[in-house]
Design a protein around this motif. Structure first.
Motif, PDB file in Angstrom:
ATOM      1  N   ASP A  70      10.897  -7.528  80.289  1.00  0.00           N
ATOM      2  CA  ASP A  70      11.822  -6.551  79.719  1.00  0.00           C
ATOM      3  C   ASP A  70      12.941  -6.262  80.717  1.00  0.00           C
ATOM      4  O   ASP A  70      12.695  -6.120  81.919  1.00  0.00           O
ATOM      5  CB  ASP A  70      11.084  -5.247  79.397  1.00  0.00           C
ATOM      6  CG  ASP A  70      10.124  -5.399  78.224  1.00  0.00           C
ATOM      7  OD1 ASP A  70      10.152  -6.455  77.569  1.00  0.00           O
ATOM      8  OD2 ASP A  70       9.341  -4.457  77.977  1.00  0.00           O
ATOM      9  N   GLY A  71      14.162  -6.187  80.219  1.00  0.00           N
ATOM     10  CA  GLY A  71      15.308  -5.947  81.085  1.00  0.00           C
ATOM     11  C   GLY A  71      16.016  -7.220  81.510  1.00  0.00           C
ATOM     12  O   GLY A  71      17.053  -7.160  82.182  1.00  0.00           O
ATOM     13  N   CYS A  72      15.467  -8.373  81.111  1.00  0.00           N
ATOM     14  CA  CYS A  72      16.088  -9.657  81.470  1.00  0.00           C
ATOM     15  C   CYS A  72      17.464  -9.763  80.807  1.00  0.00           C
ATOM     16  O   CYS A  72      17.639  -9.404  79.647  1.00  0.00           O
ATOM     17  CB  CYS A  72      15.190 -10.804  81.020  1.00  0.00           C
ATOM     18  SG  CYS A  72      15.870 -12.440  81.337  1.00  0.00           S
ATOM     19  N   LYS A  73      18.444 -10.267  81.558  1.00  0.00           N
ATOM     20  CA  LYS A  73      19.807 -10.418  81.052  1.00  0.00           C
ATOM     21  C   LYS A  73      20.197 -11.897  81.026  1.00  0.00           C
ATOM     22  O   LYS A  73      19.745 -12.680  81.852  1.00  0.00           O
ATOM     23  CB  LYS A  73      20.809  -9.673  81.940  1.00  0.00           C
ATOM     24  CG  LYS A  73      20.591  -8.174  82.070  1.00  0.00           C
ATOM     25  CD  LYS A  73      21.610  -7.569  83.035  1.00  0.00           C
ATOM     26  CE  LYS A  73      21.338  -6.094  83.299  1.00  0.00           C
ATOM     27  NZ  LYS A  73      21.670  -5.270  82.123  1.00  0.00           N
ATOM     28  N   PHE A  74      21.039 -12.254  80.078  1.00  0.00           N
ATOM     29  CA  PHE A  74      21.658 -13.572  80.070  1.00  0.00           C
ATOM     30  C   PHE A  74      23.003 -13.457  79.367  1.00  0.00           C
ATOM     31  O   PHE A  74      23.305 -12.438  78.733  1.00  0.00           O
ATOM     32  CB  PHE A  74      20.767 -14.623  79.391  1.00  0.00           C
ATOM     33  CG  PHE A  74      20.493 -14.365  77.932  1.00  0.00           C
ATOM     34  CD1 PHE A  74      21.352 -14.834  76.947  1.00  0.00           C
ATOM     35  CD2 PHE A  74      19.371 -13.652  77.539  1.00  0.00           C
ATOM     36  CE1 PHE A  74      21.105 -14.599  75.604  1.00  0.00           C
ATOM     37  CE2 PHE A  74      19.109 -13.410  76.198  1.00  0.00           C
ATOM     38  CZ  PHE A  74      19.977 -13.888  75.229  1.00  0.00           C
ATOM     39  N   TYR A  75      23.811 -14.486  79.515  1.00  0.00           N
ATOM     40  CA  TYR A  75      25.147 -14.484  78.924  1.00  0.00           C
ATOM     41  C   TYR A  75      25.242 -15.571  77.857  1.00  0.00           C
ATOM     42  O   TYR A  75      24.743 -16.687  78.045  1.00  0.00           O
ATOM     43  CB  TYR A  75      26.214 -14.727  79.994  1.00  0.00           C
ATOM     44  CG  TYR A  75      26.382 -13.568  80.949  1.00  0.00           C
ATOM     45  CD1 TYR A  75      27.332 -12.578  80.721  1.00  0.00           C
ATOM     46  CD2 TYR A  75      25.564 -13.451  82.068  1.00  0.00           C
ATOM     47  CE1 TYR A  75      27.476 -11.507  81.585  1.00  0.00           C
ATOM     48  CE2 TYR A  75      25.689 -12.383  82.942  1.00  0.00           C
ATOM     49  CZ  TYR A  75      26.651 -11.415  82.696  1.00  0.00           C
ATOM     50  OH  TYR A  75      26.780 -10.348  83.551  1.00  0.00           O
ATOM     51  N   LEU A  76      25.856 -15.240  76.745  1.00  0.00           N
ATOM     52  CA  LEU A  76      26.130 -16.235  75.716  1.00  0.00           C
ATOM     53  C   LEU A  76      27.200 -17.174  76.256  1.00  0.00           C
ATOM     54  O   LEU A  76      28.315 -16.739  76.555  1.00  0.00           O
ATOM     55  CB  LEU A  76      26.610 -15.558  74.429  1.00  0.00           C
ATOM     56  CG  LEU A  76      25.629 -14.578  73.769  1.00  0.00           C
ATOM     57  CD1 LEU A  76      26.274 -13.941  72.542  1.00  0.00           C
ATOM     58  CD2 LEU A  76      24.336 -15.270  73.392  1.00  0.00           C
ATOM     59  N   ASN A  77      26.862 -18.450  76.396  1.00  0.00           N
ATOM     60  CA  ASN A  77      27.808 -19.376  77.013  1.00  0.00           C
ATOM     61  C   ASN A  77      28.793 -19.971  76.020  1.00  0.00           C
ATOM     62  O   ASN A  77      29.649 -20.777  76.394  1.00  0.00           O
ATOM     63  CB  ASN A  77      27.066 -20.498  77.753  1.00  0.00           C
ATOM     64  CG  ASN A  77      26.195 -21.339  76.828  1.00  0.00           C
ATOM     65  OD1 ASN A  77      26.210 -21.168  75.616  1.00  0.00           O
ATOM     66  ND2 ASN A  77      25.432 -22.255  77.404  1.00  0.00           N
ATOM     67  N   SER A  78      28.668 -19.587  74.743  1.00  0.00           N
ATOM     68  CA  SER A  78      29.559 -20.101  73.702  1.00  0.00           C
ATOM     69  C   SER A  78      30.067 -18.944  72.855  1.00  0.00           C
ATOM     70  O   SER A  78      29.407 -17.904  72.752  1.00  0.00           O
ATOM     71  CB  SER A  78      28.821 -21.095  72.799  1.00  0.00           C
ATOM     72  OG  SER A  78      28.236 -22.135  73.545  1.00  0.00           O
ATOM     73  N   PRO A  79      31.221 -19.108  72.227  1.00  0.00           N
ATOM     74  CA  PRO A  79      31.705 -18.078  71.304  1.00  0.00           C
ATOM     75  C   PRO A  79      30.692 -17.830  70.189  1.00  0.00           C
ATOM     76  O   PRO A  79      29.963 -18.740  69.779  1.00  0.00           O
ATOM     77  CB  PRO A  79      33.005 -18.687  70.752  1.00  0.00           C
ATOM     78  CG  PRO A  79      33.439 -19.665  71.792  1.00  0.00           C
ATOM     79  CD  PRO A  79      32.171 -20.224  72.370  1.00  0.00           C
ATOM     80  N   LYS A  80      30.662 -16.609  69.691  1.00  0.00           N
ATOM     81  CA  LYS A  80      29.655 -16.248  68.691  1.00  0.00           C
ATOM     82  C   LYS A  80      29.788 -17.070  67.410  1.00  0.00           C
ATOM     83  O   LYS A  80      28.782 -17.387  66.768  1.00  0.00           O
ATOM     84  CB  LYS A  80      29.737 -14.752  68.391  1.00  0.00           C
ATOM     85  CG  LYS A  80      29.282 -13.885  69.565  1.00  0.00           C
ATOM     86  CD  LYS A  80      29.359 -12.401  69.252  1.00  0.00           C
ATOM     87  CE  LYS A  80      28.904 -11.569  70.455  1.00  0.00           C
ATOM     88  NZ  LYS A  80      29.003 -10.106  70.199  1.00  0.00           N
ATOM     89  N   HIS A  81      31.019 -17.439  67.035  1.00  0.00           N
ATOM     90  CA  HIS A  81      31.165 -18.214  65.799  1.00  0.00           C
ATOM     91  C   HIS A  81      30.603 -19.628  65.960  1.00  0.00           C
ATOM     92  O   HIS A  81      30.130 -20.232  64.988  1.00  0.00           O
ATOM     93  CB  HIS A  81      32.633 -18.265  65.356  1.00  0.00           C
ATOM     94  CG  HIS A  81      33.511 -19.143  66.201  1.00  0.00           C
ATOM     95  ND1 HIS A  81      34.096 -18.708  67.373  1.00  0.00           N
ATOM     96  CD2 HIS A  81      33.897 -20.437  66.053  1.00  0.00           C
ATOM     97  CE1 HIS A  81      34.808 -19.683  67.899  1.00  0.00           C
ATOM     98  NE2 HIS A  81      34.701 -20.744  67.131  1.00  0.00           N
ATOM     99  N   VAL A  82      30.620 -20.149  67.197  1.00  0.00           N
ATOM    100  CA  VAL A  82      30.033 -21.465  67.459  1.00  0.00           C
ATOM    101  C   VAL A  82      28.507 -21.376  67.380  1.00  0.00           C
ATOM    102  O   VAL A  82      27.842 -22.237  66.790  1.00  0.00           O
ATOM    103  CB  VAL A  82      30.477 -21.997  68.835  1.00  0.00           C
ATOM    104  CG1 VAL A  82      29.736 -23.288  69.190  1.00  0.00           C
ATOM    105  CG2 VAL A  82      31.982 -22.242  68.840  1.00  0.00           C
ATOM    106  N   ILE A  83      27.947 -20.328  67.981  1.00  0.00           N
ATOM    107  CA  ILE A  83      26.496 -20.126  67.919  1.00  0.00           C
ATOM    108  C   ILE A  83      26.057 -19.934  66.468  1.00  0.00           C
ATOM    109  O   ILE A  83      25.045 -20.495  66.027  1.00  0.00           O
ATOM    110  CB  ILE A  83      26.087 -18.912  68.771  1.00  0.00           C
ATOM    111  CG1 ILE A  83      26.417 -19.169  70.243  1.00  0.00           C
ATOM    112  CG2 ILE A  83      24.596 -18.612  68.603  1.00  0.00           C
ATOM    113  CD1 ILE A  83      26.237 -17.958  71.134  1.00  0.00           C
ATOM    114  N   ALA A  84      26.830 -19.160  65.711  1.00  0.00           N
ATOM    115  CA  ALA A  84      26.500 -18.929  64.305  1.00  0.00           C
ATOM    116  C   ALA A  84      26.468 -20.243  63.531  1.00  0.00           C
ATOM    117  O   ALA A  84      25.547 -20.489  62.735  1.00  0.00           O
ATOM    118  CB  ALA A  84      27.511 -17.968  63.682  1.00  0.00           C
ATOM    119  N   SER A  85      27.449 -21.106  63.774  1.00  0.00           N
ATOM    120  CA  SER A  85      27.473 -22.401  63.102  1.00  0.00           C
ATOM    121  C   SER A  85      26.265 -23.239  63.489  1.00  0.00           C
ATOM    122  O   SER A  85      25.658 -23.908  62.646  1.00  0.00           O
ATOM    123  CB  SER A  85      28.766 -23.146  63.445  1.00  0.00           C
ATOM    124  OG  SER A  85      28.780 -24.433  62.860  1.00  0.00           O
TER     125      SER A  85
END
Length: 229
Positions: free
Chosen positions: A173-188
């Protein structure tokens, strides 16, 4: 490439398991035909159905693989990270064409490996053949899992599985990470609409499962996250 660039390419190739069974002499032979592609964000590396005579190793940056439907809609197939290879299967196709397009999501450096040179080396190296067969088998298994998840699981499950896949081993719990791609790319990639992806992320945040600050994601409760799977 100049001599320094060739040495950098050789070091990157030597680290990848698809090349680990080749001798130094074989790697030196291969590196002579390697091409360096320095891509800007949104620059295309290759297009779907383009003739394929190279496969690629991403040195740094981020590249998306996608297919374009006749109506122009884009479906992201995979997001490629540094150290991963792309399109090595094309060298075994009777009609060698790229089945997808590839585009840089940010500034990227990519090494292009000549398929004919690699194929010739494979013919004299059984261990290397086994390596690439293993790689292609894992890719096939991964695609089968994708088909199952995209057709049999709902959008919430797919988003939660994506978040879980970003966590390092032993995450708490409390672990962090960063989305390395734009959200619309991840959604696709997850076969959901961008607004659906945003809504599900907001729902998870409201339930106290995650915290979202731009591209920074904090997992507040791993137990609750896994309850959605």
């Amino acid at each position: 490439m100049d001599a320094q660039q060739q040495q950098l390419a050789l070091a990157a190739i030597r680290r990848h398991f698809l090349f680990s069974n080749f001798s130094e002499a074989e790697l030196e032979q291969m590196i002579k035909s390697v091409r360096l592609h320095e891509l800007k964000a949104e620059q295309t590396l290759f297009y779907q159905e383009q003739p394929a005579d190279h496969f690629f190793l991403l040195a740094d940056g981020l590249v998306k693989l996608f297919r374009t439907a006749p109506d122009g809609n884009e479906k992201v197939i995979e997001i490629v990270s540094p150290g991963q290879t792309v399109a090595e299967a094309v060298m075994f196709m009777r009609r060698a064409q790229f089945p997808v397009s590839a585009q840089a999501l940010k500034a990227s450096r990519v090494y292009g490996i000549d398929c004919s040179v690699y194929y010739e080396l494979l013919q004299h190296n059984v261990d290397a053949c086994m390596r690439i067969m293993g790689d292609l088998s894992m890719r096939l298994h991964s695609r089968l899992n994708d088909v199952f998840n995209l057709t049999q699981q709902n959008a919430t499950y797919r988003v939660v599985r994506f978040l879980a896949s970003q966590l390092p081993s032993g995450a708490q719990d409390g672990c962090k990470f960063y989305l390395n791609s734009p959200k619309h790319v991840i959604a696709s990639r997850l076969s959901v609409k961008p607004e659906t992806f945003s809504r599900l992320m907001s729902t998870l945040a409201q339930k106290g499962v995650i915290e979202v600050k731009g591209r920074e994601i904090t997992i507040l409760s791993l137990e609750q996250l896994h309850q959605f799977e």
